[in-house]
Enzyme design. Structure first.
Site, PDB file in Angstrom:
ATOM      1  N   LYS A 827       0.857  -1.200   0.000  1.00  0.00           N
ATOM      2  CA  LYS A 827       0.000   0.000   0.000  1.00  0.00           C
ATOM      3  C   LYS A 827       0.883   1.236   0.000  1.00  0.00           C
ATOM      4  CE  LYS A 827      -2.551   1.498   3.619  1.00  0.00           C
ATOM      5  NZ  LYS A 827      -3.728   1.601   4.519  1.00  0.00           N
ATOM      6  N   ASP A 859      -3.414   4.985  -0.902  1.00  0.00           N
ATOM      7  CA  ASP A 859      -4.167   5.606   0.186  1.00  0.00           C
ATOM      8  C   ASP A 859      -3.944   7.107   0.150  1.00  0.00           C
ATOM      9  OD1 ASP A 859      -5.533   6.281   2.433  1.00  0.00           O
ATOM     10  OD2 ASP A 859      -4.225   5.233   3.846  1.00  0.00           O
ATOM     11  N   GLU A 885      -7.767   4.186  -1.398  1.00  0.00           N
ATOM     12  CA  GLU A 885      -8.514   4.521  -0.189  1.00  0.00           C
ATOM     13  C   GLU A 885      -8.788   6.020  -0.131  1.00  0.00           C
ATOM     14  OE1 GLU A 885      -6.739   3.141   3.473  1.00  0.00           O
ATOM     15  OE2 GLU A 885      -5.920   1.375   2.462  1.00  0.00           O
ATOM     16  N   ASP A 908     -12.092   4.106   4.368  1.00  0.00           N
ATOM     17  CA  ASP A 908     -11.202   4.102   5.535  1.00  0.00           C
ATOM     18  C   ASP A 908     -11.687   5.163   6.520  1.00  0.00           C
ATOM     19  OD1 ASP A 908      -9.223   4.071   7.408  1.00  0.00           O
ATOM     20  OD2 ASP A 908      -7.558   4.414   6.042  1.00  0.00           O
ATOM     21  N   LYS A 936      -9.722  -0.092  11.009  1.00  0.00           N
ATOM     22  CA  LYS A 936      -8.798   0.058  12.134  1.00  0.00           C
ATOM     23  C   LYS A 936      -9.599  -0.105  13.429  1.00  0.00           C
ATOM     24  CE  LYS A 936      -5.731   3.392   9.802  1.00  0.00           C
ATOM     25  NZ  LYS A 936      -6.551   3.727   8.612  1.00  0.00           N
TER      26      LYS A 936
END
Length: 1366
Positions: A827, A859, A885, A908, A936
């Site tokens: 990533k 991301d 993301e 996210d 997360k």
């Protein structure tokens, strides 16, 4: 009524002909018997009866051209009012049209009086018009039939009256039902004058002089005590007393007395209760504290639980009591048959046989009230049923599963309609449900509510209102439902919602003509589920064995009839609903306005069948998961323990750590030269009574709005409430079980806990359960052999994390090295450069360096505008990006970006507030362009929320990826296990949806490479696997680490087991009295700010301790609470004969003297309710001592002289009640008030009330109530503008009264530049904010104290500077 009787005497004598005499006498006697509601069908032969009914002053009449609809309307009235309506029809087939309703009334024991006009004998069997044989026309479906002779003055009117009295007696005797009085009439049928002899009125003198029926029937009933003493109930009671596995089934319940009796029955039996939808208790509005205290367990989802073979095998019964006939659920009936033989006791007030499975062993003819009374008088101590705890836990599991599945489905479904409708209904409304699918859906998917209570009654807290539910379940037909619902509305005198299917609706469109007639009743809403056919057949076995064309034509009876146009034709208000949002808007209007309306909900037969099948499958799976969890704990067969609680928490502590990182975390900006980077957080440990210790990591991130001080404050409060808490085996189910446990056991709302704290708490809970039970973390397999029979240890793949800092070639080189290490996915952090094209160049270079076999992710962390993100997207289309993301800053642009860029997107940051909005918000992201969710746990609020998000994603074909936030090896070890758990769940879902074999996912745990130091001594189990060659996290290694946690003490900064509270007594001499004040002192050795906490009336200083610990432990503030005079352990000693007074002035002066003994400095006062009024008074008038005040649910008093006088009188009366009747009786009355509505829903409500009894001086307590009355204290409204103290006004979201008062106070106060005046609303709380949401109140108070301290320090510094200059 006597005047009316004399009018009757005159009117009968003045009637034009003998027909009108008889008709008027019949109608008059009906009204005397209590029958005032008449349903009249048009016709010539019935004219005398119709005219008499319409002209009578005490009747209410409704007319309809369709006798069938009219008769069903009458049955609906009987359901609602529990008394008969009168149906008047002409002769011939008009009478025959009554048959369906008569059958329904007969089968469901509904009283109904049929007055059918007829041709006289000379016109029978001769071919006369509209002349058929009406004698015994309804056969055995009526309780009594009588064929009157044609009216003649040769027969005394007494015969007509006594006949009618007898007929109605049959209608009302058990079993109630329809009765038929056939009334032949000769012409004239109008009011034409015909001579008749008044001799037929002889003997009516007494009848005409009063308003009573001619013949009154009486029935002497034996009491339940007589029943028992005579031995009739002895055998039944013996059977019940011997039960070990009993079950209470509640059928239809019609009155509040029956509701009361059923709850008493459930309480004293302590058996699980299955409440049918028609019982009124299936959609109950009861307080959880009531159910908990009374030990009543409702099993609402047994129908779904029985889809599991394991549950069917688990449920073994020895006694069943069924109160009321007929149970809707077929599966429950089948379960009872499977369990048979056992003692089956059926209680019903009528003698009819309702035993289709031929299992009833004891038939008790009795009302619910009589039966309950008999059991209660038996003086037997009933033991708890062995199934009690297990069925309660199983029901909770399936309830959460159903709620999750129903709410996360993005499309409008029929179960969702049933679920939402049950939530919307209030005590002011009633529900009439159609047969076929609607009643089954509401029974299966309806939800009870624990918070919609306006007040409670007596010590049992039984609500005095309930949602009444009714249906035509006598013959369970689909005809006449609209008419029945309208009649039900007239009878029950409530707003009625009628939920029916489209075929039922079309079956009774003539009922719309009745609905349109706005007689005296409240509005009716018809909710039509239109799937364009008979959808129930799609769910029956016949659908699997029949050609679709045959099903459609002969079973579904598919149609395209416009319901909207039918409503237009009848002039009815109409709404069309096709989405969840539209349904919610339509249901919101149910309790508004005064117009009838029809709401059409669009559905589909096939889609509905799929949804029902899916929900059943998930319910089956949830039940099996529950049993698997229990089996792992050895709590189920062959022995049922009743114990679902593993142990109590006997020790809690946390340690603050600080570990060095190898490099700057990717979310941090570069600031100047290279520096050392550190990660700080806390290790939380829980110790159980058996010695098991579970560890969790609390790792906050500043970028997510968390800081160490806030975290530590919450940890201190959690430490306090966790000690002694009972740990449940249900926690690992992760289906709302942890949230429910936090609320019920700790008394705090899960959403008020900071996400990282909740994550650490859940981690510790799950780990300690693993150790205590000797099981695996969430059941994760340790080897591939356990999972699928192949060799090798079980592991999860890891995705590498790469910062884009450097030139494209430098970043690409690092990426290639990561691939060489064994990473299969990388990533890349983007949106760190000036131009998005530069990021695209880096990505292109990486793709060239690593080849096409490596999975690339990007991301952007929401750093781009929409235009910038599009620019990047167009530049990387050839890079085969797995997803990007959060490419855009504006969340609302995400779907648009997917569609315009063509790039797959992952969520996210959008998930960051999941703890607040829950899964309902996710439905907007079912778009196929959203391909993944990056979760997360420390940000979304723990493992439970993470599991819910992952499950939603996996069910919608999206990838669920677990991501770390730079946690230590402790957190990462738990994440490895949790990632494995998510993989197992994905395999199950893929198999169920026939999506093929799910591919392994590389999870975002690559942050381990940043750890230069670790909290753990043992090395983290992430390495290149010798079996696969990939970088993976070892499940077995992670398990070993967490089972034998060894903490690296070199990185621990401090450890806390909680803040110590010192309790002592201070003496204050004032006005000839000595006051001995109980003090609760926290952090007394701290030199700094001092905060005084004041409780409300009936409270003590003890209730502030959790919040005080949180504030003092994190902000280095000395916190003091005390028991105000008359409260707790404080007491007063008189040095003379005078009695003490507790005026506002005296209390404030006394508190200042107390604080002088504690600190010479200024202090802040935090007060709640009565304490808040004292705090505000001190802030206004003791500014030399008080620098700030937090006013929680407080007011400045009353200004209006009349209002002050009234309040003084009320408080004096209450004070007198305390002295005269004692505190216990006073408390029950006090907490029945509307101010405590929200508090009553708190799981610890009874415990809170019990604590209010702990006062040593009740007389002084009563005196405080009187002397500190808001009608007696000085009004401070005029002083608010001059108040120089810092003030924080706090109120609860649900406390409407004090919300208004606080807002008004805020606007009245002087907002000076150097003073703080703030107002804050605490979500989810009512009046008792400090008890209902202590975490959020604590945070608000701590921030206020910090600001006050800074302001004070700044002011002192400025004063010193001025002095220096001078």
């Amino acid at each position: 009524m006597l005047n009316h009787a004399s009018e009757v005497s005159c009117s009968l004598k003045d009637e034009a002909n003998i027909n009108t005499v008889w008709a008027s006498a019949i109608i008059e006697e009906c009204t005397r018997l209590g029958l005032t509601y008449f349903c009249v069908a048009p016709g010539s032969r019935s004219s005398p009866l119709a005219i008499a009914a319409a002209s009578h002053p005490l009747t209410m009449c409704i007319a309809c051209f369709d006798e069938r609809s009219l008769a069903f309307h009458a049955t609906g009235y009987a359901r609602g009012s529990l008394k008969p309506a009168v149906v008047i029809t002409s002769s011939g087939t008009a009478v025959s049209n009554l048959l369906p309703a008569v059958v329904e009334a007969s089968e469901d024991c509904l009283p109904l009086l049929l007055l059918t006009a007829d041709r006289p004998p000379e016109l029978q069997n001769v071919g006369a018009n509209q002349a058929i044989n009406q004698v015994n026309h309804f056969g055995s479906f009526v309780r009594f039939f009588f064929d009157l002779p044609p009216p003649t003055d040769l027969i005394p009117i007494r015969m007509v009256l006594t006949t009618l009295d007898s007929v109605l007696h049959w209608a009302m005797c058990s079993p109630c039902g329809p009765v038929h009085l056939n009334c032949p009439f000769r012409e004239p049928l109008d009011g034409s004058t015909r001579k008749w002899s008044s001799h037929c009125l002889n003997g009516l003198e007494m009848w005409m002089s009063n308003a009573e029926p001619f013949t009154k029937y009486f029935q002497v009933q034996s009491s339940s005590n007589n029943m028992e003493s005579s031995g009739q109930m002895t055998e039944v009671l013996d059977v019940i007393k011997g039960a070990k596995k009993g079950l209470l089934l509640l059928g239809a319940i019609h009155t509040e007395d029956e509701i009361w009796a059923a709850l008493l029955l459930a309480k004293h039996l302590s058996w699980p209760v299955v409440a049918d939808i028609l019982s009124g208790l299936r959609l109950r509005k009861l307080l959880p504290s009531f159910l908990e205290e009374q030990n009543i367990v409702f099993v609402d989802h047994l129908d779904h639980a029985l889809l599991s073979d394991s549950v069917r095998d688990m449920v073994k019964l020895d006694v069943v009591i069924q109160v009321g006939s007929r149970i809707t659920s077929k599966r429950i009936s089948q379960m009872l048959e499977k369990c048979f033989p056992f003692a089956y006791i059926l209680v019903e007030k009528h003698p009819c046989r309702h035993d289709p499975s031929h299992m009833v062993t004891h038939r008790v003819q009795s009302t619910i009230v009589q039966f309950a009374d008999c059991l209660l008088n038996s003086q037997f101590l009933w033991g708890r049923c062995e199934l009690h705890d297990h069925l309660r836990a199983l029901d909770d599991v399936i309830a959460r599963e159903m709620a999750f599945q129903i709410s996360t489905e993005c499309f409008l479904t029929e179960p969702y309609v049933a679920h939402m409708l049950s939530k919307t209904l209030t005590s002011e409304s009633a529900l009439f449900i159609g047969n076929s699918m609607p009643i089954r859906d509401v029974d299966m998917y309806g939800c009870s509510s624990a918070n919609d209570i306006s007040y409670v009654i007596d010590t049992m807290q039984l609500p005095c209102h309930w949602i009444r539910v009714s249906a035509n379940r006598g013959a369970s037909g689909i005809d006449g439902l609209l008419s029945s619902a309208t009649g039900f509305a007239v009878g029950c005198k409530k707003r009625v919602v009628c939920m029916v299917g489209d075929i039922s609706f079309l079956h009774d469109t003539n009922g719309l003509a009745i609905l349109r007639q706005r007689i005296v009743r409240k509005p009716v809403t018809i909710l039509v589920i239109n799937n364009h056919g008979g959808g129930i057949f799609r769910l029956l076995p016949i659908a699997e064995r029949t050609e679709p064309s045959v099903l459609k034509q002969y079973f579904y009876t598919s149609h395209d009839i416009s319901i909207e146009k039918l409503c237009m034709a009848h002039g009815l208000k109409y709404h069309h609903v096709g989405t969840k949002g539209e349904l919610e808007d339509a249901l919101f209007l149910l309790n508004e306005g005064d117009m009838d309306c029809v709401i059409e909900v669009e559905s589909s037969i096939d889609a509905n069948a799929t949804v029902h099948s899916t929900l059943g499958r998930f319910a089956h799976q949830a039940a099996d998961n529950y049993l698997g969890t229990i089996l792992a704990s050895s709590l189920l067969p062959p022995v049922l323990d009743n114990v679902l609680l593993i142990s109590r928490v006997c020790g809690v502590q946390y340690s603050q750590y600080r570990i060095e990182l190898c490099d700057r975390p990717t979310m941090c900006s570069v600031n100047g030269e290279s520096l050392k980077f550190y990660r700080e957080g806390y290790v939380l440990s829980l110790t159980l009574e058996d010695g098991s210790i579970g560890y969790g990591e609390v790792a906050p991130l500043d970028i997510h709005g968390e800081n160490l001080m806030d975290i530590e404050a919450q940890l201190q409060l959690v430490l306090h409430v966790m000690k002694g808490a009972k740990i449940s085996h249900m926690l690992p189910l992760l289906n709302g079980s942890i949230s429910s446990w936090i609320w019920s056991e700790l008394g705090i709302t899960a959403s008020s806990i900071l996400p990282s704290v909740r994550c650490g708490l859940e981690m510790a809970l799950l780990n300690v359960l693993v150790l205590s039970r000797g099981s695996k973390f969430l059941g994760t397999p340790h080897s591939q052999k356990e999972e699928n029979g192949s060799a090798g240890p079980h592991s999860v793949r890891i995705c590498a994390l790469l910062d884009s800092e450097g030139t494209p070639s430098e970043v690409a080189y690092i990426a290639s090295k990561l691939v060489e290490e064994g990473f299969t996915a990388i990533k890349l952090k983007v949106a760190r450069r000036v131009d998005p094209v530069e990021d695209a160049v880096v990505l292109q270079e990486i793709r060239r360096a690593v080849g096409n076999q490596i999975e690339l992710r990007a991301d952007a962390n929401r750093r781009w505008t929409f235009e910038e993100a599009i620019k990047f997207g167009l530049s990387v289309k050839s890079c085969n990006l797995k997803y990007i993301e959060e490419p855009v800053h504006n969340e609302d642009d995400l779907i648009r970006y997917c569609e315009e860029s063509g790039l797959p997107v992952a969520l996210d940051e959008t998930l960051d507030d999941f703890q607040k909005f829950q899964q309902g918000r996710l439905t907007k992201y079912v778009h196929p362009g959203i391909v993944a969710v990056v979760i997360k746990p420390s940000v979304v609020g723990g493992f439970e929320n993470a599991a819910l998000i992952a499950r939603w994603a996996q069910q919608h074909g999206k990838t669920a990826i677990l991501s770390a936030a730079y946690e230590s090896g402790l957190g990462l070890s738990a994440y490895i296990l949790f990632s494995s758990y998510l993989e197992q769940q994905n395999l199950k879902i893929s198999a169920e949806q026939n999506n093929g074999m799910a591919l392994p996912v590389a999870h975002g745990l690559g942050t381990y490479r940043w750890l230069k130091e670790d909290v753990m001594i043992d090395n983290l189990g992430i390495f290149r696997s010798p079996y696969t060659g990939f970088v993976e996290g070892s499940v077995s290694d992670a398990c070993k680490i967490l089972k034998d946690v060894r903490i690296n003490n070199d990185v621990i900064l401090k450890t806390s087991k909680g803040v110590h509270v010192q309790r002592y007594e201070l003496r204050v001499d004032l006005n000839g009295f000595s006051h001995f004040i109980k003090i609760h002192d926290i952090e007394q050795d701290i030199d700094g700010s001092v905060v005084l906490f004041l409780h409300g009336f009936l409270g003590t200083g003890e209730e502030w301790i959790p919040i005080m610990k949180g504030i003092s432990g994190s902000a280095c503030v000395r916190c003091i609470s005390l028991d105000l005079p008359g409260h707790g352990s404080s007491w007063v000693q008189s040095h003379g004969n005078e009695k003490p007074t507790f005026s506002m002035e005296m209390i404030a002066e006394m508190l200042c003297k107390v604080m002088e003994q504690i600190t010479p400095e200024k202090f802040t006062v935090v007060g709640y309710s009565m304490g808040a009024r004292i705090a505000l008074y001190m802030a206004s008038r003791s500014t030399d001592k008080v620098e700030g005040a937090v006013v929680v649910s407080g007011s400045p008093g009353l200004k209006d002289p009349v209002a002050r006088k009234v309040r003084r009188a009320k408080d004096d009366s209450k004070a007198g009640m305390i002295v005269a009747h004692g505190l216990e009786i006073f408390l029950e009355n006090w907490y029945n008030g509307g101010l405590w509505k929200s508090l009553r829903s708190h799981p610890h409500f009874r415990k809170i009330v019990a604590s209010r009894l702990e006062h040593d001086d009740v007389v002084s307590l009563a005196k405080v109530l009187s002397d500190l009355s808001s009608g007696r204290q000085p009004s401070l409204w005029e002083e608010l503008k001059e108040c120089n103290a810092n003030v924080l006004l706090v109120y609860g979201e649900k406390d409407v009264k004090f919300k208004q008062i606080s807002s008004r106070m805020y606007h009245e106060m002087n907002h000076r530049a150097n003073k703080i005046v703030k107002i804050i609303e605490i979500p989810g709380a009512g009046h008792a904010v400090h008890l209902e949401n202590p975490l959020l109140l604590m945070a608000a108070v701590r921030k206020f104290i910090t600001r006050v301290h800074k302001n004070s320090a700044g002011t002192e510094a400025l004063s010193e500077a001025i002095v220096s200059i001078q």
